[in-house]
Write a protein that holds these residues in place. Structure first.
Motif, mmCIF file in Angstrom:
data_model
loop_
_atom_site.group_PDB
_atom_site.id
_atom_site.type_symbol
_atom_site.label_atom_id
_atom_site.label_comp_id
_atom_site.label_asym_id
_atom_site.label_seq_id
_atom_site.Cartn_x
_atom_site.Cartn_y
_atom_site.Cartn_z
ATOM 1 N N SER A 11 1.019 -1.215 0.162
ATOM 2 C CA SER A 11 0.032 -0.058 -0.020
ATOM 3 C C SER A 11 0.654 1.290 -0.064
ATOM 4 O O SER A 11 1.704 1.467 0.948
ATOM 5 C CB SER A 11 -0.944 -0.056 1.003
ATOM 6 O OG SER A 11 -1.681 1.271 1.287
ATOM 7 N N ILE A 12 0.802 2.218 -1.009
ATOM 8 C CA ILE A 12 1.377 3.466 -1.172
ATOM 9 C C ILE A 12 0.483 4.338 -1.092
ATOM 10 O O ILE A 12 -0.471 4.560 -1.852
ATOM 11 C CB ILE A 12 2.264 3.347 -2.465
ATOM 12 C CG1 ILE A 12 3.123 2.342 -2.412
ATOM 13 C CG2 ILE A 12 3.023 4.573 -2.632
ATOM 14 C CD1 ILE A 12 3.661 2.061 -4.088
ATOM 15 N N ARG A 125 -0.865 6.293 7.841
ATOM 16 C CA ARG A 125 -0.691 5.384 9.215
ATOM 17 C C ARG A 125 -1.251 4.053 8.596
ATOM 18 O O ARG A 125 -1.056 3.054 9.162
ATOM 19 C CB ARG A 125 -1.338 5.689 10.372
ATOM 20 C CG ARG A 125 -0.651 6.961 10.918
ATOM 21 C CD ARG A 125 -1.455 7.561 12.116
ATOM 22 N NE ARG A 125 -1.150 8.859 12.498
ATOM 23 C CZ ARG A 125 -1.623 9.746 13.542
ATOM 24 N NH1 ARG A 125 -2.836 9.370 14.105
ATOM 25 N NH2 ARG A 125 -1.257 10.811 13.993
ATOM 26 N N THR A 126 -2.000 4.104 7.661
ATOM 27 C CA THR A 126 -2.655 2.838 7.096
ATOM 28 C C THR A 126 -2.103 2.448 5.646
ATOM 29 O O THR A 126 -2.632 1.941 4.739
ATOM 30 C CB THR A 126 -4.208 2.795 6.994
ATOM 31 O OG1 THR A 126 -4.776 3.875 6.513
ATOM 32 C CG2 THR A 126 -4.749 2.663 8.607
ATOM 33 N N ALA A 127 -0.794 2.868 5.368
ATOM 34 C CA ALA A 127 -0.078 2.711 4.115
ATOM 35 C C ALA A 127 1.386 1.848 4.711
ATOM 36 O O ALA A 127 1.729 2.148 5.627
ATOM 37 C CB ALA A 127 0.190 3.695 3.363
ATOM 38 N N ASP A 128 1.762 1.241 3.736
ATOM 39 C CA ASP A 128 2.947 0.834 3.924
ATOM 40 C C ASP A 128 4.358 1.818 3.693
ATOM 41 O O ASP A 128 5.318 1.644 4.499
ATOM 42 C CB ASP A 128 3.654 -0.450 3.140
ATOM 43 C CG ASP A 128 2.625 -1.613 3.557
ATOM 44 O OD1 ASP A 128 2.148 -1.722 4.782
ATOM 45 O OD2 ASP A 128 2.008 -2.158 2.541
ATOM 46 N N LEU A 129 3.808 2.637 2.649
ATOM 47 C CA LEU A 129 4.981 3.611 2.381
ATOM 48 C C LEU A 129 4.283 4.963 1.656
ATOM 49 O O LEU A 129 3.147 4.520 1.186
ATOM 50 C CB LEU A 129 5.726 3.218 1.140
ATOM 51 C CG LEU A 129 6.895 4.049 0.569
ATOM 52 C CD1 LEU A 129 7.979 4.398 1.599
ATOM 53 C CD2 LEU A 129 7.327 3.470 -0.721
ATOM 54 N N ALA A 130 4.567 6.113 2.096
ATOM 55 C CA ALA A 130 4.459 7.382 1.565
ATOM 56 C C ALA A 130 5.347 7.920 0.631
ATOM 57 O O ALA A 130 6.736 7.698 0.826
ATOM 58 C CB ALA A 130 3.840 8.333 2.326
#
Length: 290
Positions: A11-12, A125-130
């Motif tokens: 998730s990005i 906070r609910t992604a693996d990476l921004a």
């Protein structure tokens, strides 16, 4: 017997505004999503016209304020639609689908109303990476987005320079000082490290004996099937950020992994620091975690 679990990045988060909608960060997100079969969550933040009322000055009638609010609302909607069209065209060109059941990379699109600090850090906070652009004079608000992601998300951030991601991140350099921030960055970067052809561990100067050494990091990576090369300069003195960038250039690294803001935010802002130097001067992607 359970097999070894694969470290995944699925998730990005891609925050965008009217000022930040360049193809550079969109293309970088597409590259990462395609490599890792991840989902790109495009998030456009448009201003809430009600928050601008206090800046409109005195002497305005209720009708005038209403007209200004409506104009701001319409402008925000138009900017969001324009950015969405750019986002959709980029996804279509990369053959990325919006259907969640699709195999491979996918995409979503959301619009939020308010300030950057109302949404960006919390959504990440609910992604693996921004993924975000490198702050510059041509990217108003990029520094605010980067700060909010680093300090409020609890997630890693990939800062993309103006030149974008030029290659497939085949050589990754880890700048190690033994601190917790660096450990979090290394752990979060495992999906990239596992697919890299070369990983270099860099240490400048001595680190405290009570902190994990480069050998400890190399062992940890080896446990995950990642081979690494150790590069040390224990006698180093000088500007750490500048030296990291020089070594990255000399070693032809494609990305730098580093802990973000080991010192207090106040100290970094007033006195400067390693992270601040990297953010301001790097022409390579910086993967960081606080």
């Amino acid at each position: 017997m359970l097999g070894q679990k694969e470290v995944l990045l699925k998730s990005i988060l891609l925050p965008l505004t009217a000022q930040i909608h360049e193809h550079i960060v969109i293309d970088a997100s597409i590259s990462i999503a395609s490599w890792l079969d991840a989902t790109i969550n495009g998030l456009f933040i448009r201003p809430d016209p009600r928050t601008s009322v206090s800046f409109m000055g005195e002497g305005l009638t209720a009708d005038m304020i209403q007209d200004l609010c409506e104009a701001t609302e319409n402008e925000g909607r138009a900017q969001a639609e324009k950015c969405e069209q750019t986002f959709n065209r980029s996804m279509a060109a990369a053959d990325i689908d919006f259907k969640p059941e699709t195999k491979g990379a996918t995409a979503r699109w959301r619009v939020a109303v308010g300030e950057v600090t109302d949404h960006v850090g919390r959504k990440a906070r609910t992604a693996d990476l921004a993924v975000c652009p490198q702050p510059s004079t041509t990217q108003p608000g990029a520094q605010e987005i980067l700060n909010d992601l680093i300090y409020r998300s609890g997630r890693p951030v990939l800062m993309v320079p103006d030149t974008g991601i030029q290659r497939s991140l085949d050589h990754i350099m880890i700048a190690w000082n033994g601190r917790a921030e660096g450990a979090r960055a290394v752990g979060a970067a495992l999906p990239f490290l596992k697919r890299a052809g070369k990983v270099t561990l860099l240490q400048l100067g001595e680190i405290n004996e009570d902190r994990p050494s480069l050998s400890d990091v190399a062992d940890y990576l080896a446990d995950h099937g990642v081979r690494s090369n150790i590069l040390t300069d224990e006698a180093f003195t000088g500007n750490v950020g500048e030296a990291i960038l020089k070594h990255a250039d000399d070693e032809q690294a494609d990305m730098i992994v580093v802990g973000a803001y080991s010192h207090s935010r106040w100290r970094e802002m007033i006195l400067g620091g390693v992270t601040r130097h990297l953010v301001q001067h790097s022409h390579k992607p910086i993967f960081m975690s606080h």
